[in-house]
Design an enzyme around this catalytic site. Structure first.
Site, PDB file in Angstrom:
ATOM      1  N   ALA A   1       0.854  -1.189   0.000  1.00  0.00           N
ATOM      2  CA  ALA A   1       0.000   0.000   0.000  1.00  0.00           C
ATOM      3  C   ALA A   1       0.887   1.235   0.000  1.00  0.00           C
ATOM      4  O   ALA A   1       2.002   1.207   0.523  1.00  0.00           O
ATOM      5  CB  ALA A   1      -0.924   0.019   1.209  1.00  0.00           C
ATOM      6  N   ASP A   2       0.379   2.292  -0.590  1.00  0.00           N
ATOM      7  CA  ASP A   2       1.094   3.565  -0.605  1.00  0.00           C
ATOM      8  C   ASP A   2       0.402   4.638   0.212  1.00  0.00           C
ATOM      9  O   ASP A   2       1.017   5.647   0.556  1.00  0.00           O
ATOM     10  CB  ASP A   2       1.259   4.051  -2.048  1.00  0.00           C
ATOM     11  N   ASN A   3      -0.872   4.423   0.531  1.00  0.00           N
ATOM     12  CA  ASN A   3      -1.624   5.437   1.263  1.00  0.00           C
ATOM     13  C   ASN A   3      -2.911   4.787   1.751  1.00  0.00           C
ATOM     14  O   ASN A   3      -3.692   4.276   0.946  1.00  0.00           O
ATOM     15  CB  ASN A   3      -1.944   6.616   0.333  1.00  0.00           C
TER      16      ASN A   3
ATOM     17  N   ALA B   1      -4.883   2.890  -1.148  1.00  0.00           N
ATOM     18  CA  ALA B   1      -4.291   3.181  -2.457  1.00  0.00           C
ATOM     19  C   ALA B   1      -3.039   2.341  -2.640  1.00  0.00           C
ATOM     20  O   ALA B   1      -2.189   2.268  -1.754  1.00  0.00           O
ATOM     21  CB  ALA B   1      -3.950   4.668  -2.572  1.00  0.00           C
TER      22      ALA B   1
END
Length: 366
Positions: A259-261, A269
């Site tokens: 995950a990035d966010n 995200a």
């Protein structure tokens, strides 16, 4: 920071857990004063470490995706700033804040970088310390971003591994699917989702990994495949469009992603194509798990609707290794990320425990 968020599932972690680091590729080299990062654009054909001497270099390698992966870019950004602060004889808070904002702009979706660097601002804005003390505290804080990542990654991988053992008590070995690259090339340790896969393999609990090639940047075929080959992990590479057919015709037990966010409600995200996998998991009744360090939780946003999605240049879709594979005049839409809604997620696996999305917000360490 780490002592506040540690929640080890079924601990303590045995010393033997992922002890053989010879099976791991290194994303960077740092000796306290010199930083080199592996140029991931050259992989898998060439392994070349390039120097990062300060903020401008750090911005360049992050923006160009010579380094990528949310935990890794947070470390590279922090160490790039650290190298400049180490050379400073006096504090210039305004200049440091400008450099922080500059680095954050390199990859706007990835929240680890923002969280890590914004942690400096309370130090810089404090009225309780002299400039000399502030400068030393900044240096210590940025170095801790590097050292904490190693510790927290081990806890994250252990917690997620324990969740899978609990979720599949009757299965001796698991078949897993993953997307993008979430291993040692995306962190400075074993990785997030791929770190869990490496743990399953090391404990003889992994049957097979299906690796999506991950268009358009091909992180699956370029990066994840070489990590798994290096670690002698059983896997099969598939195109992104084969995922549904693989789920239907082969016993995929779960999908593990990075995950990035992550919003407070659990909306997540990640690399474009992750939402597709979550929808497919729902249809095929397959568990879907983002593997997420504390630093990827964005406490400032309530839902995924607030996540800014980075769009990449059209050339990244139209070219492979610099070779044009489509008409150069093709109109292109190239979002780097998508957002998986929380209701499609089985659990979010973290270094502060493993939580259904609806429980995440109340469990986030303050």
């Amino acid at each position: 920071m780490t002592s506040k968020i540690n929640k080890i599932v079924n601990g303590p972690i045995p010393d033997s857990f992922l002890f053989d680091e010879s099976k791991r590729l290194d994303s960077l080299k740092f000796d306290g004063t010199n930083l080199e990062v592996l140029d991931q654009l050259l992989l898998p054909h060439e392994f070349k470490y390039i120097p990062v001497e300060g903020v401008s270099d750090a911005f360049a390698v992050i923006k160009s995706m010579q380094v990528r992966g949310a935990p890794l870019i947070a470390v590279v950004g922090s160490l790039g700033l650290l190298l400049e602060i180490q050379k400073a004889s006096e504090l210039d808070s305004e200049s440091i804040i400008q450099k922080i904002n500059f680095l954050i702009s390199s990859r706007p979706t990835a929240v680890d970088l923002r969280n890590s660097l914004n942690g400096l601002k309370p130090i810089l804005e404090s009225q309780d310390y002299s400039d000399v003390v502030k400068l030393e505290k900044c240096r210590s804080y940025l170095l801790n971003v590097y050292t904490d990542e190693k510790l927290q990654n081990r806890i994250l991988v252990w917690n997620a591994y324990q969740e899978l053992l609990s979720a599949f008590p009757d299965k001796e070995k698991l078949t897993v699917m993953t997307i993008c690259n979430t291993g040692s090339l995306a962190t400075i340790s074993w990785g997030t989702a791929l770190g869990v896969i490496r743990a399953l393999h090391s404990e003889n609990r992994l049957k097979l990994v299906y690796v999506l090639e991950t268009r358009p940047y091909n992180q699956g075929i370029r990066l994840t495949s070489i990590e798994l080959l290096h670690g002698e992990v059983p896997f099969k590479l598939i195109t992104d469009s084969m995922a549904a057919w693989a789920m239907k015709n082969h016993q995929v037990d779960c999908v593990l992603t990075g995950a990035d966010n992550v919003a407070r409600n659990g909306d997540t995200a990640n690399k474009i194509g992750t939402y597709m996998l979550a929808v497919l998991c729902k249809h095929h009744n397959i568990n879907f798990y983002p593997v997420v360090p504390f630093t990827t939780i964005n406490k400032n946003i309530a839902t995924g609707e607030e996540i800014k999605i980075e769009e990449r240049p059209s050339a990244e879709m139209l070219r492979v290794n610099g070779v044009l594979i489509g008409n150069s005049e093709c109109p292109v839409w190239n979002p780097a990320f998508d957002v998986t809604p929380a209701h499609l997620i089985t659990k979010i696996l973290t270094d502060f425990g493993n939580w259904p999305p609806e429980m995440l917000e109340q469990q986030i360490p303050k």
